[in-house]
Each structure stands twice: as structure tokens, then as C-alpha cells.
Write a protein that holds these residues in place. Structure first.
Motif, PDB file in Angstrom:
ATOM      1  N   CYS A  59       4.661   2.991 -14.017  1.00 40.67           N
ATOM      2  CA  CYS A  59       4.181   2.205 -12.870  1.00 40.67           C
ATOM      3  C   CYS A  59       5.232   1.990 -11.783  1.00 40.67           C
ATOM      4  O   CYS A  59       4.909   1.472 -10.713  1.00 40.67           O
ATOM      5  N   LYS A  66       3.049   4.909  -9.509  1.00 34.98           N
ATOM      6  CA  LYS A  66       3.249   3.663  -8.785  1.00 34.98           C
ATOM      7  C   LYS A  66       2.144   3.449  -7.753  1.00 34.98           C
ATOM      8  O   LYS A  66       1.590   2.354  -7.635  1.00 34.98           O
ATOM      9  N   LYS A  67       1.800   4.484  -7.020  1.00 32.05           N
ATOM     10  CA  LYS A  67       0.760   4.351  -5.999  1.00 32.05           C
ATOM     11  C   LYS A  67      -0.571   3.932  -6.617  1.00 32.05           C
ATOM     12  O   LYS A  67      -1.269   3.059  -6.103  1.00 32.05           O
ATOM     13  N   GLN A  70      -0.411   0.333  -7.840  1.00 32.64           N
ATOM     14  CA  GLN A  70      -0.494  -0.603  -6.718  1.00 32.64           C
ATOM     15  C   GLN A  70      -1.916  -0.667  -6.162  1.00 32.64           C
ATOM     16  O   GLN A  70      -2.393  -1.731  -5.790  1.00 32.64           O
ATOM     17  N   GLN A  71      -2.583   0.464  -6.156  1.00 34.78           N
ATOM     18  CA  GLN A  71      -3.968   0.486  -5.698  1.00 34.78           C
ATOM     19  C   GLN A  71      -4.840  -0.369  -6.624  1.00 34.78           C
ATOM     20  O   GLN A  71      -5.696  -1.134  -6.167  1.00 34.78           O
ATOM     21  N   LEU A  73      -3.799  -2.914  -8.370  1.00 39.34           N
ATOM     22  CA  LEU A  73      -3.475  -4.331  -8.119  1.00 39.34           C
ATOM     23  C   LEU A  73      -4.212  -4.841  -6.883  1.00 39.34           C
ATOM     24  O   LEU A  73      -4.773  -5.938  -6.876  1.00 39.34           O
ATOM     25  N   GLU A  74      -4.214  -4.030  -5.824  1.00 44.56           N
ATOM     26  CA  GLU A  74      -4.866  -4.453  -4.586  1.00 44.56           C
ATOM     27  C   GLU A  74      -6.373  -4.640  -4.756  1.00 44.56           C
ATOM     28  O   GLU A  74      -6.988  -5.461  -4.095  1.00 44.56           O
ATOM     29  N   ALA A  83       0.503  -7.704  -5.473  1.00 49.89           N
ATOM     30  CA  ALA A  83       0.606  -6.415  -4.772  1.00 49.89           C
ATOM     31  C   ALA A  83       1.193  -6.625  -3.378  1.00 49.89           C
ATOM     32  O   ALA A  83       2.051  -5.861  -2.925  1.00 49.89           O
ATOM     33  N   TRP A  86       4.916  -7.441  -3.628  1.00 45.46           N
ATOM     34  CA  TRP A  86       5.668  -6.222  -3.963  1.00 45.46           C
ATOM     35  C   TRP A  86       5.892  -5.383  -2.709  1.00 45.46           C
ATOM     36  O   TRP A  86       7.007  -4.967  -2.400  1.00 45.46           O
ATOM     37  N   SER A  87       4.826  -5.170  -1.950  1.00 46.91           N
ATOM     38  CA  SER A  87       4.961  -4.327  -0.773  1.00 46.91           C
ATOM     39  C   SER A  87       5.846  -4.996   0.288  1.00 46.91           C
ATOM     40  O   SER A  87       6.657  -4.336   0.945  1.00 46.91           O
ATOM     41  N   GLU A  90       9.472  -4.491  -0.662  1.00 41.07           N
ATOM     42  CA  GLU A  90       9.935  -3.121  -0.386  1.00 41.07           C
ATOM     43  C   GLU A  90      10.185  -2.907   1.101  1.00 41.07           C
ATOM     44  O   GLU A  90      11.152  -2.253   1.484  1.00 41.07           O
ATOM     45  N   TYR A 162      -4.592  -2.369 -16.443  1.00 41.01           N
ATOM     46  CA  TYR A 162      -4.499  -1.117 -15.684  1.00 41.01           C
ATOM     47  C   TYR A 162      -4.839   0.077 -16.580  1.00 41.01           C
ATOM     48  O   TYR A 162      -5.590   0.966 -16.190  1.00 41.01           O
TER      49      TYR A 162
END
Ligand code: ADP
Ligand code: MG
Ligand code: MG
Length: 543
Positions: A59, A66-67, A70-71, A73-74, A83, A86-87, A90, A162
Motif C-alpha cells: 500500500c 498505493k494509488k 488511496q482510491q 480510502l477516498e 486519505a 495523506w495527500s 505528501e 481493502y
């Protein structure tokens, strides 16, 4: 123009135009692109049992993993704030230093304030306080601790869910595609960039995605004749294992009828040796600030290798390559070796005359310290445009070079500032115990040497500093094709079953992280990751 010159010109034109093509889909071959297709989920479910299901690897470290995580999570109410946090964190590491305080304030208001509806309650009280207090300073690692909390929370609360989701099924589809090894015909070769000990290095293009790479070929018979197997497998293993912006990355390893192939990051800008001597022949060598920049990037590469217990052994200007933007990476890991866990030192004679450290020349055991001696020789050469123990073109025996390395102090001309001389002296200390080296798992002592007083290491490590010199995109920084030199054919070598077994071992195919990076960078991931109307299950995921 002679035939050789014409050949070079034609090859350069094709190559310059291929690498200069703009747009994500240009340079792609439609036939090969069509072969990159996700299979129906029923064909990849079994991968679940063979994959390494470590949270960090699945993840965080794998780009496509990872993508998709994250998708997920969103799209999940309970994880949407995490999410977003996290973004935000970054992005924070990428904004300009002056922008950091206002940028972090927005993040804090949204996720660190218990009155906000997106408050992340898994953040620990103490860390929240510290972040609020420190925000005005704008340090790069402001959110470091919070990120740890976030990842711990996601591992404990979100990872299980997930793995039950359609996003994870999609991940399995990509892992299936990744496991379909590509072969020679997937790559279009361009001009020769250089010549190695066992074969040529060519620019090439992955036909399905259009991404440009360098293909280092190792001729099977030549390898066998010159006992190159061990070095070849070491280079392949080590390159596949390390991931650093300061070391060339291996994306594919496969075999052809005659060669073993390593497909790596294409470094278009030539090597440092070429830039020291050949770009401006009347004024060889670099300005100090330029030498400092390259040395700092090399230090980051060495630090990463040494943290992975790898001793490089062959650092020299020729093995440090420039990319399009002018950043450098370490390449040619054919002489590198790994110090086994539980052991502190290694032995063996490996390197280039004029660069090897005294302890190695004396036949003693050594560790990563030898790489800081070679770094000293390299830094010296960048400034002086000659080696500290051997002038360019000087005809002397290796025995004399060895004697000088063991006994003579180098001569520093007026080109060296006091700081630069002091750094070279620290690196070129004959006794490794007195040398400026990797210690306590970092290069911090070396990084804080006065020569680097102006260096912003965290921005350098994030790839955010502008290089001092940008290669001209229209120039090919390599020798003319006719000067690269041809290989003689290898005679009297017969390949047997044991050799074939070795080639199989070498040909591990697509390397996961770089392969995924390529799919994301070239737009393939976006094109394949299609979901349809919200709430519906795409056909290829419908069991
Ligand atoms: P060897 O291990 O046989 O010395 P190298 O890895 O040093 O082979 O490669 C030989 C030459 O090919 C290099 O000196 C350089 O000119 C060129 N070269 C190697 N790797 C790359 C790369 N990733 N991008 C561009 N050119 C490269
Ligand atoms: Mg080399
Ligand atoms: Mg090599």
C-alpha cells in the motif's frame, strides 16, 4: 562527411527525435499497447496466495498498489479524511519552503482540530500539539510523526477491509499483468550510447508505453569466457533491490539468444568523465559549486547503498551519469558486493587503478569506507581535471600508482578552496578509521562538512534543487558510433545446460516498482483502471 560520421548523424537524429516526442501516447506502438490488458479477475485470484502481503510493500511502496489503496480510502466514508490528510502531507513535502507555513495551516485546520468534521482522531495528542506549535517554522519533516500515526491506523483499520474490496481485485489484475514477462521484441533499439566490458549499451524504447530506457547487453559467450557470471548476477540483484533517485533503476531483466539484458533508467546527459574533459577541452574540470552538487548527489546514492549493506567499489567519474535535467546517478554496479547480515567487513580486490583505497590495496578486510576514498578521488578529479595519484594519460605502472596511494599525499593546486581541500583530505585519509565515512547508518558527518554549508540536503534528496548544468536536449553526449569500437567475436565457448540454468536465474523479467512507475508515468494505469458508473461492478471484476 565520412560514412562513420553519417551513420552517427542518422542514428542521433532518430534517437533525439524519439526522446523528444511529446505527449503521453506518442512513441507507442499500438500493437504492443493492445497487449497490455487486464485479465478477468478469475484468472488472478490465485495470486493472493503467492504475493507478499506486507502492508508497507502493498500500500505504500508499490506505486500502483498505493494509488489503488488511496482510491479505496477516498471512496470509503470512514477513511476519506485519512486519505485527504495523506495527500496533504505528501503535497507539503513538495511545496516551496516559503509556502510551507500557510500550506500546513490549512492541513492543521482541517485534520488536527477536534472541532473540524474531518478531524483525524487517531493522531496522538502530543503530536497534534507539536505540529501546531512547529507549523510556523516550516520544517520539511513537520508531519513525520503524524504520518507514522496515519500509516499505523491505516494498517490496523483499513488494510483488512481493502483486501476484501474491488480495489484490491484490481491490484491483483495489475500484478498479473506485471508478472507477464516482456522480451526482446517489446523494445525498439536506438543508437549505441557506450561500450561495456561484455557488450554495448543502447538507448531503447518500450514499444507498448513509449518510455525510453537504456539496454545494457551482456554477451553470454563473452561472460562465460571471462568468468563474468558472478558479477552479472550481483549487478542484476543489487540493481533490482535498490530504489533511489541517485542510482540507476533496473526495470527489466531478460535474455535473448546471445545476450543477457538489463533495461535501466536512460541517462541521456553523458558521464562525468566526458563532462570533465570533453565538453570544454581548453578548460577541463568543474567550477567548485558544480562539483559540490554532483558530490552531494553521489553521497545520497552511496548512503542508500550502504544502508542496504552494499559496497559499490567502482565509483569514478565515468560511472556517474547525467539525466536530461542534469541530475546525476551512480551506475555500473558490476563490481558491487553485499556484506552479509551479521558480518562487518568483506574482502577482495575490485575497482579501478588510481581509485582503490589503501586498505584494499594492502589486502586487508574492508567495509563501505572504501567508497569514500573513491569519492575523494572523484571529487579531486572534478576540480583538478586529473586524478590525485595519476595524471590523465600518464603512462605509469599500476605498482607505482599503488605506491602513491599508500604513501604520497595528493598535491592540491590553487584551484582548490580551503573547504574543498579539507573535504578531499577527509575523504582521502589513508587510514579508514580517520576517514570521513558512513557512520551510525548515515552520512551525516560528511554532509555537515563545511564544504556543504550551503547545501539544502532535504530539497536535494527530494529532487527539488535545480542542477548547475542542464544538458542540451539536441546534443548526444556520447562518442561517435565509430569511436565506440566493435567487439571481436568470441570463439571456442560452448554453452551447456548449467549455463542455461544461470540465464534463467538472471532473467527475472519485470521489476515491480519500476514497472508500476512506468505504467503510471506513461498513462497506462489511468487507461486500464476504468470503473464505470458509481456502485456498479465492472465486468472484468464480476465473479
Ligand atoms: P561495464 O560494466 O561493462 O563497464 P557500464 O555499465 O559502465 O558497463 O556501461 C558502459 C557504458 O555505457 C557507460 O560508460 C556509459 O557510457 C553507457 N551507459 C551505461 N549505462 C547507461 C545508462 N543507464 N544510460 C545511458 N548510458 C549508459
Ligand atoms: Mg563501466
Ligand atoms: Mg561494470
Amino acid at each position: 562527411m565520412d560514412i562513420g560520421g553519417l551513420e552517427t548523424m542518422v542514428a542521433n537524429t532518430a534517437y533525439v527525435s524519439a526522446r523528444g516526442e511529446l505527449g503521453p501516447t506518442s512513441g507507442r506502438d499500438r500493437r504492443f499497447r493492445a497487449r497490455l490488458k487486464l485479465p478477468h479477475i478469475n484468472h488472478c485470484e490465485h495470486l493472493k496466495d503467492s504475493l507478499d502481503l506486507d502492508f508497507d510493500y502493498i500500500c505504500v511502496r508499490q506505486p500502483i498498489g498505493k494509488k489503488l489503496f488511496q482510491q479505496f480510502l477516498e471512496e470509503t466514508d470512514e477513511f476519506r479524511p485519512s486519505a485527504g490528510l495523506w495527500s496533504d502531507m505528501e503535497n507539503y513535502s513538495r511545496v516551496d519552503e516559503s509556502e510551507r507555513p500557510p500550506n500546513s495551516q490549512q492541513t492543521i485546520n482541517k485534520y488536527f482540530d477536534s472541532a473540524s468534521k474531518e478531524f483525524c482522531s487517531f493522531l496522538e495528542e502530543k503530536a497534534i500539539m507539536r505540529v501546531k506549535e512547529d507549523a510556523k517554522h516550516g520544517h520539511i519533516d513537520l508531519f513525520k510523526e503524524s504520518e507514522q500515526h496515519l500509516l499505523k491506523f491505516l494498517e490496523q483499520e483499513a488494510f483488512g477491509k481493502y483486501k476484501e474490496s474491488l480495489y484490491f481485485c484490481r491490484f491483483l489484475q495489475f500484478k498479473w499483468l506485471e508478472s507477464q514477462h516482456v522480451s526482446e521484441d517489446w523494445f525498439l533499439d536506438f543508437r549505441v550510447l557506450g561500450k561495456g566490458g561484455f557488450g554495448e549499451v543502447c538507448a531503447c524504447q518500450m514499444r507498448a508505453t513509449g518510455k525510453m530506457y537504456a539496454n545494457k547487453r551482456l554477451n553470454k559467450k563473452r561472460l562465460k569466457k571471462r568468468q563474468g557470471y558472478e558479477g552479472a548476477i550481483m549487478e542484476q540483484r543489487i540493481l533490482a533491490k535498490v530504489h533511489s533517485r541517485f542510482i540507476v533503476t533496473l526495470a527489466y531483466a531478460f535474455q535473448t539468444k546471445h545476450d543477457l539484458c538489463l533495461v535501466m533508467t536512460l541517462m541521456n546527459g553523458g558521464d562525468l568523465r566526458y563532462h570533465i574533459y570533453n565538453v570544454d577541452e581548453n578548460n577541463p574540470g568543474f567550477e567548485e559549486s558544480r562539483a559540490i552538487f554532483y558530490t552531494a548527489q553521489i553521497i545520497c546514492g552511496l548512503e542508500h547503498l550502504h544502508q542496504n549493506r552494499i559496497v559499490y567499489r567502482d565509483l569514478k567519474p565515468e560511472n556517474v551519469l547525467l539525466d536530461d535535467a542534469g541530475h546525476v546517478r551512480i551506475s555500473d554496479l558490476g563490481l558491487a558486493t553485499e556484506i552479509p547480515e551479521g558480518q562487518e567487513k568483506t574482502k577482495g580486490f575490485a575497482g579501478t587503478p588510481g581509485f582503490m583505497a589503501p586498505e584494499m590495496l594492502k589486502g586487508e578486510e574492508y567495509d563501505s569506507s572504501v567508497d569514500y576514498f573513491t569519492l575523494g578521488v572523484t571529487l579531486f578529479e572534478m576540480i583538478a581535471a586529473k586524478g590525485p595519484f595519476r595524471s590523465r594519460g600518464e603512462k605509469i605502472e599500476n605498482k607505482e600508482v599503488t605506491r602513491r596511494i599508500l604513501h604520497d599525499p595528493p598535491l592540491y593546486t590553487e584551484k582548490f578552496s580551503a573547504e574543498c581541500k579539507s573535504c578531499c583530505e577527509g575523504l582521502l585519509a589513508k587510514d579508514p578509521a580517520k576517514r570521513l565515512v558512513f557512520k551510525n547508518n548515515t552520512c551525516n558527518e560528511l554532509k555537515s562538512h563545511i564544504l556543504f554549508k550551503k547545501m539544502n540536503w532535504s530539497r536535494l534528496e527530494a529532487g527539488l534543487l535545480d542542477p548547475p548544468f542542464v544538458p542540451d536536449p539536441k546534443v548526444v553526449y556520447a562518442k561517435d558510433i565509430s569511436d565506440v569500437g566493435a567487439f571481436s567475436t568470441v570463439k571456442g565457448v560452448v554453452l551447456e545446460d548449467a549455463d542455461k540454468a544461470f540465464y534463467e536465474e538472471f532473467s527475472t523479467g519485470n521489476v515491480p516498482i519500476p514497472w508500476q512507475e512506468e505504467m503510471v508515468e506513461m498513462g497506462i494505469f489511468e487507461e486500464l483502471n476504468v470503473w464505470g458508473p458509481k456502485g456498479s461492478v465492472p465486468q472484468d471484476l464480476d465473479r
